[in-house]
Design a protein around this motif. Structure first.
Motif, PDB file in Angstrom:
ATOM      1  N   ARG A 132       0.850  -1.197   0.000  1.00  0.00           N
ATOM      2  CA  ARG A 132       0.000   0.000   0.000  1.00  0.00           C
ATOM      3  C   ARG A 132       0.882   1.242   0.000  1.00  0.00           C
ATOM      4  O   ARG A 132       1.747   1.414   0.857  1.00  0.00           O
ATOM      5  N   VAL A 133       0.634   2.136  -0.965  1.00  0.00           N
ATOM      6  CA  VAL A 133       1.465   3.324  -1.166  1.00  0.00           C
ATOM      7  C   VAL A 133       0.659   4.572  -0.866  1.00  0.00           C
ATOM      8  O   VAL A 133      -0.520   4.679  -1.239  1.00  0.00           O
ATOM      9  N   LEU A 189      -2.098   2.284  -4.852  1.00  0.00           N
ATOM     10  CA  LEU A 189      -2.105   3.640  -4.319  1.00  0.00           C
ATOM     11  C   LEU A 189      -3.370   3.793  -3.491  1.00  0.00           C
ATOM     12  O   LEU A 189      -4.481   3.660  -4.025  1.00  0.00           O
ATOM     13  N   VAL A 190      -3.218   4.054  -2.172  1.00  0.00           N
ATOM     14  CA  VAL A 190      -4.389   4.014  -1.291  1.00  0.00           C
ATOM     15  C   VAL A 190      -4.655   5.321  -0.547  1.00  0.00           C
ATOM     16  O   VAL A 190      -5.714   5.468   0.069  1.00  0.00           O
ATOM     17  N   LEU A 205      -1.961   4.471   7.019  1.00  0.00           N
ATOM     18  CA  LEU A 205      -2.711   3.721   6.016  1.00  0.00           C
ATOM     19  C   LEU A 205      -1.824   2.962   5.037  1.00  0.00           C
ATOM     20  O   LEU A 205      -2.330   2.204   4.213  1.00  0.00           O
ATOM     21  N   VAL A 206      -0.489   3.157   5.104  1.00  0.00           N
ATOM     22  CA  VAL A 206       0.362   2.705   4.007  1.00  0.00           C
ATOM     23  C   VAL A 206       1.567   1.917   4.497  1.00  0.00           C
ATOM     24  O   VAL A 206       1.911   1.925   5.688  1.00  0.00           O
ATOM     25  N   ASP A 207       2.232   1.261   3.545  1.00  0.00           N
ATOM     26  CA  ASP A 207       3.484   0.549   3.784  1.00  0.00           C
ATOM     27  C   ASP A 207       4.680   1.325   3.231  1.00  0.00           C
ATOM     28  O   ASP A 207       5.782   1.244   3.761  1.00  0.00           O
ATOM     29  N   LYS A 257       8.035   3.077   7.722  1.00  0.00           N
ATOM     30  CA  LYS A 257       7.663   2.986   6.315  1.00  0.00           C
ATOM     31  C   LYS A 257       8.901   2.964   5.411  1.00  0.00           C
ATOM     32  O   LYS A 257       9.902   3.629   5.679  1.00  0.00           O
ATOM     33  N   GLN A 258       8.804   2.206   4.317  1.00  0.00           N
ATOM     34  CA  GLN A 258       9.790   2.302   3.248  1.00  0.00           C
ATOM     35  C   GLN A 258       9.543   3.627   2.517  1.00  0.00           C
ATOM     36  O   GLN A 258       8.406   4.104   2.445  1.00  0.00           O
ATOM     37  N   VAL A 259      10.607   4.218   1.946  1.00  0.00           N
ATOM     38  CA  VAL A 259      10.496   5.607   1.491  1.00  0.00           C
ATOM     39  C   VAL A 259      11.070   5.803   0.092  1.00  0.00           C
ATOM     40  O   VAL A 259      12.181   5.347  -0.206  1.00  0.00           O
TER      41      VAL A 259
END
Length: 456
Positions: free
Chosen positions: A47-48, A73-74, A128-130, A153-155
Motif C-alpha cells: 500500500r502506497v 495507491l491508497v 494507512l500505508v506501507d 515505512k519504506q520511502v
C-alpha cells in the motif's frame, strides 16, 4: 535471503511494515537493474501513500503503480485539496499522456476519505500505508522523512532533501534510524538509476581518463513556472494570506525551495560529487537577478556560478541559469590526466581518440527504474537501497553553493554543514506569517553579495 535465523512468523509483510529483514547484498545499486516483475508472484499488497501532489508527485505515483503488480495507491495528501483532486484526476484520466492499462488503473484505490489536505495531512496518510512517496516542496522533507521512518515505512523521496543546514542534519539523523531499521530509502536523484550514467561513472572511477582534474556541470534553461498573486486571488475569488501565496508559489522562496541551485541544479552537482567520490571542501561563486526580477519571483536568484573545490584539489565549475533565449545546457563533463569525458556516455583519450561511446536507444526510463528497483527489493524482503547519505551530501553541496553566491565569500564544508540558521519555521498554519515577508511595496529582500551573511 538468510532463512535460518528468521522467526517462524516472519513474512514479507513484516519487512514492509518494520524493516526487520537481514541485510542482503550490497547497498549499492547493481549495474544491471533487477526488474520488479521478478517478484510478481508475491501475493501481499504493498500500500502506497503520496504526500505532495504536484506534477512530480503524480508522476512518481504512476511509476510506483507500474513497478509491481501488487502495488496499490491508497492515500494522498497535499497542502491544498484541489491539488490532491487534480493529481488523482491526472492519474486515472491523464490529459497529456496515454491512460494507464486497466490492470494498473484498478490498483488506484483512493477513496475520498483517504484524500487529505493541510499541513498535517501527512500524519493521516502514514497509518494507512506501507510505502510513502515524499514529493512536497523540499522545505518539508526533513519532518516528513522523520515521521515516515518513525512509523516504519519504506520511502521514496524526491530531491532536494532540505533547504537549510539544520534540515540536512535532521535528514542524516533520520537516515541512521532508517538504516538501523533496515528501511529502504530511494532518493529521486535519478541519474544514479540511469544506465548511461552508471556505465560512464563506473569507467571514470576505473581510471578511464586518469586522475580527475576538472569538472563542468550545468543546468542552464529558460526557467520554470511562476504563479502570480493576482491570478491566484482571482481563482480563489478572495484575498489569500501570505502563507497561502508562498505555498502556491513555492519555487521562489528559500524556506520552501532553497533557490534553483538547490531545487534543480542539485542533479548536476550530485554528479560532480559522484565522480569525485565525495562532497566539496569549499566553494566560492557569484550570482544575482537580471531577468527574473518581478515581485512574484520572490527572493531567489536567476543565475549562479560556483567553483567547488574537492579534497584532491580538483575543481568542479557549476553553472545554473533561468533566462529565456540564452544558451541552454543540462549536462556534465570531466577532464583528467589521460583524457576527457566531455558529456555523459562519452570518453575520449588524450589525442581525441574515442575510448567509449554509449548507445542508449534501449535504455530504460531512470524515473521508472528507481521505483522498479525499490519495489523489487521490498518484494524480495531485501534491504538494498539507502540513498540518504548521498542525497543529503548533494543537498548540502547545493546549499553551500547558494551560500557562496549570496555572500560573495569562500564557504567551507564546515561552515555550511554546521550553520544553525533554520529557514523553515517550527509552526505552520494558514494564518501564520511565513518567515519571509514582503515590504510595503510587495517586494522581498534579495541577498546582496558582500552584505548578506553566510547563513542567508
Amino acid at each position: 535471503m538468510d532463512t535460518k535465523n528468521r522467526p517462524a512468523s516472519w513474512t514479507r509483510r513484516d519487512f514492509v511494515k518494520g524493516g526487520t529483514a537481514a541485510v542482503v547484498g550490497s547497498a549499492v545499486a547493481s549495474q544491471f537493474p533487477l526488474r520488479a516483475s521478478a517478484y510478481y508472484g508475491v501475493d501481499d499488497t504493498i500500500r502506497v501513500g503520496l504526500i505532495g501532489c504536484g506534477g512530480r508527485g503524480t508522476g512518481a505515483a504512476v511509476q510506483a503503480l507500474q513497478a509491481a503488480e501488487n502495488v496499490q495507491l491508497v492515500a494522498m495528501c497535499d497542502a491544498f485539496m484541489d491539488r490532491v483532486e487534480e493529481s488523482y484526476g491526472n492519474i486515472v484520466a491523464p490529459e497529456n499522456s496515454d491512460p494507464l492499462p486497466e490492470d494498473v488503473l484498478a490498483r488506484v484505490q483512493v477513496p475520498k476519505e483517504h484524500m487529505f489536505d493541510g499541513f498535517d495531512g501527512y500524519q493521516k496518510v502514514l497509518p494507512l500505508v506501507d510505502v510513502v512517496i515524499l514529493t512536497t516542496p523540499p522545505g518539508f522533507r526533513p519532518v516528513h522523512f522523520d515521521a515516515a521512518v518513525e512509523a516504519g515505512k519504506q520511502v521514496f523521496m524526491e530531491k532536494p532533501l532540505a533547504t537549510d543546514a539544520p534540515g540536512v542534519r535532521q535528514i542524516l539523523a533520520t537516515g541512521e534510524k532508517a538504516r538501523a531499521r533496515k528501511l529502504n530509502v530511494v532518493v529521486g536523484l535519478q541519474r544514479h538509476y540511469q544506465t548511461v550514467y552508471r556505465e560512464w561513472v563506473s569507467r571514470l572511477h576505473a581510471g578511464a581518463i586518469g586522475d580527475i582534474i576538472l569538472g563542468r556541470v550545468y543546468w542552464n534553461g529558460g526557467g520554470v513556472w511562476v504563479r502570480d498573486r493576482a491570478s491566484l486571488e482571482e481563482e480563489a475569488q478572495r484575498k489569500i494570506t501570505e502563507m497561502e501565496y508562498q505555498m502556491r508559489n513555492w519555487y521562489y522562496f528559500n524556506w520552501l525551495c532553497g533557490d534553483h541551485i538547490v531545487e534543480q541544479h542539485i542533479h548536476n552537482i550530485d554528479v560532480g560529487n559522484w565522480v569525485m567520490k565525495g562532497h566539496p571542501v569549499r566553494a566560492q561563486g557569484q550570482g544575482g537577478r537580471l531577468v527574473r526580477t518581478g515581485m512574484d519571483h520572490g527572493e531567489i536568484y536567476d543565475h549562479h556560478f560556483v567553483e567547488f573545490e574537492y579534497a584532491s584539489g580538483a575543481r568542479v565549475l557549476s553553472q545554473c541559469r533561468h533566462m529565456p533565449d540564452c544558451m541552454n545546457r543540462v549536462s556534465e563533463g570531466f577532464h583528467g590526466s589521460r583524457g576527457a569525458a566531455p558529456s555523459p556516455g562519452e570518453i575520449i583519450g588524450t589525442f581525441g581518440n574515442v575510448i567509449y561511446k554509449h548507445r542508449d536507444k534501449d535504455d530504460p526510463n531512470p524515473y521508472q527504474v528507481e521505483h522498479d528497483e525499490l519495489f523489487a527489493a521490498i518484494n524480495a524482503g531485501e534491504f538494498k537501497y539507502e540513498d540518504t547519505q548521498n542525497g543529503a551530501e548533494a543537498t548540502m553541496s547545493s546549499i553551500m553553493g547558494r551560500m557562496a553566491t549570496y555572500t560573495g565569500q569562500v564557504i567551507t564544508w564546515e561552515d555550511a554543514i554546521n550553520d544553525d540558521v533554520q529557514l523553515v519555521p517550527d509552526k505552520l498554519a494558514w494564518d501564520v506569517d511565513p518567515p519571509v515577508m514582503p515590504d510595503k511595496h510587495g517586494r522581498y529582500k534579495i541577498p546582496l553579495p558582500g552584505v548578506a551573511k553566510p547563513d542567508a
